[in-house]
Design an enzyme around this catalytic site. Sequence first.
Site, PDB file in Angstrom:
ATOM      1  N   PRO A  12      -5.250 -50.295 -10.759  1.00  0.00           N
ATOM      2  CA  PRO A  12      -5.602 -49.967 -12.135  1.00  0.00           C
ATOM      3  C   PRO A  12      -5.734 -48.471 -12.432  1.00  0.00           C
ATOM      4  CG  PRO A  12      -7.452 -50.996 -10.987  1.00  0.00           C
ATOM      5  CD  PRO A  12      -6.235 -51.162 -10.124  1.00  0.00           C
ATOM      6  N   ASN A  13      -5.242 -48.118 -13.594  1.00  0.00           N
ATOM      7  CA  ASN A  13      -5.330 -46.769 -14.170  1.00  0.00           C
ATOM      8  C   ASN A  13      -4.412 -45.743 -13.508  1.00  0.00           C
ATOM      9  OD1 ASN A  13      -7.384 -47.400 -16.149  1.00  0.00           O
ATOM     10  ND2 ASN A  13      -8.777 -47.629 -14.404  1.00  0.00           N
TER      11      ASN A  13
ATOM     12  N   ARG B  51      -4.777 -38.340 -16.428  1.00  0.00           N
ATOM     13  CA  ARG B  51      -6.077 -38.884 -16.048  1.00  0.00           C
ATOM     14  C   ARG B  51      -6.802 -37.908 -15.111  1.00  0.00           C
ATOM     15  NH1 ARG B  51      -6.943 -43.532 -11.492  1.00  0.00           N
ATOM     16  NH2 ARG B  51      -9.177 -43.799 -11.847  1.00  0.00           N
TER      17      ARG B  51
ATOM     18  N   TYR C 259      -7.163 -35.854  -9.720  1.00  0.00           N
ATOM     19  CA  TYR C 259      -5.935 -36.500  -9.245  1.00  0.00           C
ATOM     20  C   TYR C 259      -4.683 -35.631  -9.351  1.00  0.00           C
ATOM     21  CZ  TYR C 259      -8.936 -40.596  -9.502  1.00  0.00           C
ATOM     22  OH  TYR C 259      -9.964 -41.485  -9.327  1.00  0.00           O
TER      23      TYR C 259
ATOM     24  N   ASN D 122      -2.369 -48.530  -3.146  1.00  0.00           N
ATOM     25  CA  ASN D 122      -3.532 -47.799  -3.635  1.00  0.00           C
ATOM     26  C   ASN D 122      -4.275 -48.781  -4.532  1.00  0.00           C
ATOM     27  OD1 ASN D 122      -5.469 -46.252  -4.789  1.00  0.00           O
ATOM     28  ND2 ASN D 122      -4.151 -44.518  -5.294  1.00  0.00           N
TER      29      ASN D 122
ATOM     30  N   ALA E 297      -9.651 -48.602  -8.276  1.00  0.00           N
ATOM     31  CA  ALA E 297     -11.059 -49.017  -8.379  1.00  0.00           C
ATOM     32  C   ALA E 297     -11.332 -50.332  -7.637  1.00  0.00           C
ATOM     33  CB  ALA E 297     -11.460 -49.146  -9.842  1.00  0.00           C
TER      34      ALA E 297
ATOM     35  N   HIS F  77     -13.225 -50.663  -4.214  1.00  0.00           N
ATOM     36  CA  HIS F  77     -14.675 -50.686  -4.056  1.00  0.00           C
ATOM     37  C   HIS F  77     -15.311 -51.993  -4.527  1.00  0.00           C
ATOM     38  CE1 HIS F  77     -13.599 -46.507  -3.721  1.00  0.00           C
ATOM     39  NE2 HIS F  77     -13.218 -46.483  -4.976  1.00  0.00           N
TER      40      HIS F  77
ATOM     41  N   ASP G 288      -9.368 -60.088   0.703  1.00  0.00           N
ATOM     42  CA  ASP G 288      -8.999 -61.348   1.355  1.00  0.00           C
ATOM     43  C   ASP G 288      -7.480 -61.523   1.368  1.00  0.00           C
ATOM     44  OD1 ASP G 288     -11.640 -61.885   1.808  1.00  0.00           O
ATOM     45  OD2 ASP G 288     -11.827 -63.456   0.295  1.00  0.00           O
TER      46      ASP G 288
ATOM     47  N   GLU H 267      -3.342 -48.475   3.283  1.00  0.00           N
ATOM     48  CA  GLU H 267      -4.114 -48.160   2.072  1.00  0.00           C
ATOM     49  C   GLU H 267      -4.052 -46.652   1.847  1.00  0.00           C
ATOM     50  OE1 GLU H 267      -8.257 -48.738   2.886  1.00  0.00           O
ATOM     51  OE2 GLU H 267      -8.911 -48.171   0.866  1.00  0.00           O
TER      52      GLU H 267
ATOM     53  N   HIS I  76      -5.146 -43.283  -0.889  1.00  0.00           N
ATOM     54  CA  HIS I  76      -5.865 -42.750  -2.049  1.00  0.00           C
ATOM     55  C   HIS I  76      -5.477 -41.296  -2.238  1.00  0.00           C
ATOM     56  CE1 HIS I  76      -8.430 -46.269  -2.185  1.00  0.00           C
ATOM     57  NE2 HIS I  76      -8.536 -46.161  -0.876  1.00  0.00           N
ATOM     58  N   LEU I  77      -5.319 -40.909  -3.481  1.00  0.00           N
ATOM     59  CA  LEU I  77      -5.046 -39.495  -3.764  1.00  0.00           C
ATOM     60  C   LEU I  77      -6.252 -38.645  -3.375  1.00  0.00           C
ATOM     61  CD1 LEU I  77      -3.806 -40.885  -6.944  1.00  0.00           C
ATOM     62  CD2 LEU I  77      -2.414 -39.022  -6.113  1.00  0.00           C
ATOM     63  N   SER I  78      -7.433 -39.087  -3.782  1.00  0.00           N
ATOM     64  CA  SER I  78      -8.653 -38.319  -3.530  1.00  0.00           C
ATOM     65  C   SER I  78      -9.326 -38.795  -2.240  1.00  0.00           C
ATOM     66  CB  SER I  78      -9.628 -38.500  -4.709  1.00  0.00           C
ATOM     67  OG  SER I  78     -10.035 -39.855  -4.821  1.00  0.00           O
TER      68      SER I  78
ATOM     69  N   ARG J 137     -16.669 -38.038  -2.993  1.00  0.00           N
ATOM     70  CA  ARG J 137     -16.912 -38.298  -4.415  1.00  0.00           C
ATOM     71  C   ARG J 137     -18.217 -39.078  -4.606  1.00  0.00           C
ATOM     72  NH1 ARG J 137     -11.693 -40.476  -7.158  1.00  0.00           N
ATOM     73  NH2 ARG J 137     -12.959 -39.941  -8.986  1.00  0.00           N
TER      74      ARG J 137
ATOM     75  N   ARG K 220     -18.117 -44.838  -4.511  1.00  0.00           N
ATOM     76  CA  ARG K 220     -16.746 -44.875  -3.972  1.00  0.00           C
ATOM     77  C   ARG K 220     -16.721 -44.797  -2.449  1.00  0.00           C
ATOM     78  NH1 ARG K 220     -13.513 -43.935  -8.639  1.00  0.00           N
ATOM     79  NH2 ARG K 220     -14.666 -42.673 -10.133  1.00  0.00           N
TER      80      ARG K 220
HETATM   81  C1  DQA Z   1      -8.342 -43.702  -6.071  1.00  0.00           C
HETATM   82  C2  DQA Z   1      -9.841 -43.562  -5.788  1.00  0.00           C
HETATM   83  C3  DQA Z   1     -10.642 -44.656  -6.494  1.00  0.00           C
HETATM   84  O1  DQA Z   1     -12.024 -44.485  -6.260  1.00  0.00           O
HETATM   85  C4  DQA Z   1     -10.404 -44.629  -7.981  1.00  0.00           C
HETATM   86  O2  DQA Z   1     -11.063 -45.710  -8.605  1.00  0.00           O
HETATM   87  C5  DQA Z   1      -8.964 -44.584  -8.343  1.00  0.00           C
HETATM   88  C6  DQA Z   1      -8.057 -43.771  -7.556  1.00  0.00           C
HETATM   89  C7  DQA Z   1      -7.526 -42.528  -5.488  1.00  0.00           C
HETATM   90  O3  DQA Z   1      -6.316 -42.678  -5.366  1.00  0.00           O
HETATM   91  O4  DQA Z   1      -8.087 -41.468  -5.204  1.00  0.00           O
HETATM   92  O5  DQA Z   1      -8.558 -45.153  -9.354  1.00  0.00           O
HETATM   93  O6  DQA Z   1      -7.874 -44.888  -5.444  1.00  0.00           O
END
Ligand code: DQA
Length: 144
Positions: free
Chosen positions: A10-11, A18, A23, A75, A78, A81, A88, A99, A101-103, A108, A112
């Site tokens: 998501p997002n 964003r 990011y 990725n 959200a 978490h 599952d 897995e 993640h950008l950050s 953070r 998270r």
């Molecule tokens: C994220 C980190 C998550 O905590 C956050 O909700 C995201 C992006 C990252 O790529 O850093 O949407 O997965």
Amino acid sequence: MKKVLVIHGPNLNLLGVREPDVYGRITLDKINQMLKIQAKQSKVSLVIKQSNHEGPIVDLIGKAKKNKFDAILINPAAYTHTSIAVRDAVAACGLIVVEVHLSNIYSREEFRHKSLISPVASGTIMGFGAKSYGLGLAAILDLI
Ligand code: DQA
């Protein structure tokens, strides 16, 4: 030809506009282009999906083996978490799952700091911005 499924949660469709301080300014299209080039060079086929909803992500993971994928680059955003359902699905899918993640989620907010996905993923790469994806795909290419 090996097949890799890329799932953006998501997002992540909003990358570029964003929270650029967190990011960066790179768009999801650009990240996908980079991944496609990397996959082509390694002669691997890539299917890329993005969803803002939990169910479709669970379905994609659950059907990945039947759809002849060898590995998943995800990725979960959200859902990292919050989603026991995504966790599952990862645990059940029987594929290599990396897995990304950008950050760096550990630098953070405290909410998270826990990934429900990491314990069931093959490995996790985070904190390198868009490069986390390329490094994640490189790990998959090495493993498959
Ligand atoms: C994220 C980190 C998550 O905590 C956050 O909700 C995201 C992006 C990252 O790529 O850093 O949407 O997965």
